[in-house]
Design an enzyme around this catalytic site. Structure first.
Site, PDB file in Angstrom:
ATOM      1  CG  ASN A  11       2.970  -7.520  -9.179  1.00 21.23           C
ATOM      2  OD1 ASN A  11       4.048  -6.962  -9.026  1.00 21.23           O
ATOM      3  ND2 ASN A  11       2.404  -8.262  -8.225  1.00 21.23           N
ATOM      4  NE  ARG A  31       7.484   0.585  -6.227  1.00 19.12           N
ATOM      5  CZ  ARG A  31       7.839   1.850  -6.058  1.00 19.12           C
ATOM      6  NH1 ARG A  31       8.980   2.153  -5.469  1.00 19.12           N
ATOM      7  NH2 ARG A  31       7.062   2.833  -6.477  1.00 19.12           N
ATOM      8  CG  ASP A  62      -4.062  -6.448 -10.844  1.00 19.07           C
ATOM      9  OD1 ASP A  62      -5.052  -6.024 -10.214  1.00 19.07           O
ATOM     10  OD2 ASP A  62      -3.336  -7.373 -10.428  1.00 19.07           O
ATOM     11  CG  HIS A  85       2.164  -4.561  -5.155  1.00 21.80           C
ATOM     12  ND1 HIS A  85       2.532  -4.556  -3.833  1.00 21.80           N
ATOM     13  CD2 HIS A  85       0.839  -4.283  -5.172  1.00 21.80           C
ATOM     14  CE1 HIS A  85       1.474  -4.309  -3.075  1.00 21.80           C
ATOM     15  NE2 HIS A  85       0.432  -4.127  -3.878  1.00 21.80           N
ATOM     16  CD  GLU A 136      -5.229  -2.535  -8.032  1.00 27.36           C
ATOM     17  OE1 GLU A 136      -6.081  -2.836  -7.172  1.00 27.36           O
ATOM     18  OE2 GLU A 136      -4.462  -3.376  -8.545  1.00 27.36           O
TER      19      GLU A 136
END
Length: 513
Positions: free
Chosen positions: A119, A174, A213, A217, A250
């Site tokens: 991310n 995001r 992970d 987002h 996640e």
């Protein structure tokens, strides 16, 4: 029409494949060996995880991360979540050690899943050097390379600060920075290419999948575009032809926000954080009673069984971060923790993960642990210490190794034995004592009440004597712990003292005398 159906069936198979952990030999559970070195994980696969029935191991992120020195006496664990490049060079080991670890674990039937941090990159430190020697400065990461063109900026992030300010705005969640971390733009073809290159490299080494992970987002469409372009798993490591990487994403979803876990279930399994908090409430008896877990799972508003990835605690919330708050049970409350783990491993819901952590001294101030940053056990040069094994199978050098607690590893085996069966023969005392069977394969009874559990209960098992796998093992035809007698009618008479360190019993067909 037949061609359309065939295409749909193929797409459906690809999607469902990413829900499959590729366990071998009726194995059912994952262990997270948090911050372990690659050589230690390889040895643990061979000496313990394989022989004791664990199906997979989750590792800490294997890619190069920032070296954080911010005045602490030791480097914080969270530096592993600040990528600098995709070189396989960390305090856990180098690329060759990583490849060896994956091969050795696969050879004993233990699958490897890496923590994939895709991310973002670093944040807050500005500039520095990574664990593999790569420099970084601002939005420039020559080790990849990335530049300012590869990140979400003011054109994408609608908040004034560039940080996530409002979790009811999906665009902020995001496209803005998560706790100051430089937010990659996964809609950028170049970024996608670099992430695919990294993930495919570890797939070629035999990795079976990814804990993704901070999935919450990233846009699901961007993630799909990346995951659809990953290679099939490497058949040289025992994977079936066409097997796809297992994904568990996640997504912290307690409800009431713009982004929900359900948006990600088409891609793979999703971490069901609500289960962590609720099971903590149940065993802490915080406005909950154990009898209510009779419909645990979707009946509690959780994800569907086939989409859920569950755990009592993880590396974040055992430190007070993420979902669950003060409800979370950890190794510090060992009695309740073992009961909660036993229930999760006995109950037919989701894929289960066991946490294996290290010890740190808490410093509680204002309800928060001021030492929540403390990194893994280390020597004077900040090298992670090896995991030593004591004669009683516990660990030394500051490692907790909850996965080696008899009450936990025997319940991992219980889950393996009971695989494919449902929950039957429910019993409760209308409060905090419960019992149930897993078809004709296993039976468990738990007493979280203020008085002994004294009752004759149906077990679902055939008559005979069984070793209680909570208090001991079946060794050379004898029980090292309690012996539970099941009558010819399938019932057993129990007397479980609530004052016991482990006020529960569990039996299964592979522990029958």
């Amino acid at each position: 029409m037949s061609k359309t159906i065939a295409i749909f069936a193929t797409l459906l198979a690809l999607a469902s494949a990413q829900h499959d952990p590729h366990f071998l030999q009726n194995r059912t559970s994952v262990v997270h060996l948090f911050e372990w070195r690659w050589n230690d994980i390889a040895e643990e696969c061979e000496r313990f995880l394989g022989p004791y029935g664990y199906g997979g191991v989750q590792t800490s992120p294997p890619n190069e991360n920032a070296v954080i020195n911010d005045g602490h006496k030791t480097r914080p664990w969270w530096e592993r979540y600040q990528p600098v490049s995709y070189k396989l060079e960390t305090r856990s080991g180098n690329e060759e050690e990583f490849k060896s670890m994956v091969r050795r674990c696969n050879n004993v039937g233990v699958r490897v899943y890496i923590d994939a941090v895709i991310n973002h990159m670093t944040g807050g430190t500005g500039s520095g050097t990574g664990t593999g020697g790569s420099n970084f400065n601002g939005l420039n990461y020559p080790g990849v390379p990335y530049s300012s063109y590869d990140f979400n900026g003011q054109g994408n992030c609608p908040s004034r600060s560039g940080e996530i300010e409002n979790y009811n705005d999906a665009n902020q969640v995001r496209n803005c920075k998560l706790t100051g971390l430089n937010d990659l733009n996964q809609g950028n073809d170049y970024v996608r290419g670099k992430l695919i290159e990294y993930l495919n490299r570890v797939i070629s080494y035999g990795v079976a999948g990814f804990r993704v992970d901070a999935s919450k987002h990233m846009w699901p469409g961007d993630m799909k575009a990346i995951f659809d372009r990953l290679n099939n798993l490497n058949t040289e490591h025992g994977f079936a032809s066409g097997a796809r990487a297992f994904l568990f994403q996640e997504v912290i979803d307690n409800g009431g926000e713009a982004v929900g876990a359900g948006e990600y279930t088409s891609l793979g399994r999703v971490t069901e954080f609500k289960a962590c908090a609720r099971i903590g409430d149940v065993f802490r008896r915080s406005n909950q009673q154990l009898k209510y877990v009779k419909n645990w799972g979707a009946g509690w508003g959780f994800l569907a069984d086939g989409n859920a990835f569950v755990f009592v605690d993880n590396h974040d919330n055992q430190r007070g971060h993420g979902a669950g708050g003060a409800s979370i049970l950890t190794f510090r409350l060992s009695k309740l923790y073992k009961m909660a783990q036993a229930f999760f491993l006995a109950w037919p819901y989701g894929i289960t993960r066991v946490m294996s952590s290290y010890y740190w001294d808490q410093n509680m101030q204002g309800g928060a642990d001021q030492n929540d940053w403390v990194g893994p056990p280390h020597d004077g040069n900040m090298n992670i210490l090896p995991v030593s094994i004591n004669p009683d199978m516990t660990c030394g050098n500051g490692w907790n190794c909850e996965h080696r607690w008899r009450q936990i590893y025997n319940m991992v085996q219980f889950r393996n034995v009971a695989k494919g069966t449902g929950m039957n023969d429910w019993w409760d005392n209308n409060k905090d004592q419960i019992a149930f069977s897993r078809g004709d394969k296993g039976f468990i009874a738990i007493n979280n009440d203020d008085y002994p559990l004294q009752a004759t209960i149906k077990t679902g098992l055939s008559g005979g004597q069984y070793c209680d796998v909570i208090s001991g093992n079946l060794v050379n035809g004898q029980c090292s712990g309690k012996v539970i007698t099941v009558n010819n009618d399938g019932t057993c008479s129990l007397n479980i003292n609530n004052a016991d360190e482990d006020p529960m019993v569990a039996i299964h067909v592979n522990a029958k005398l």
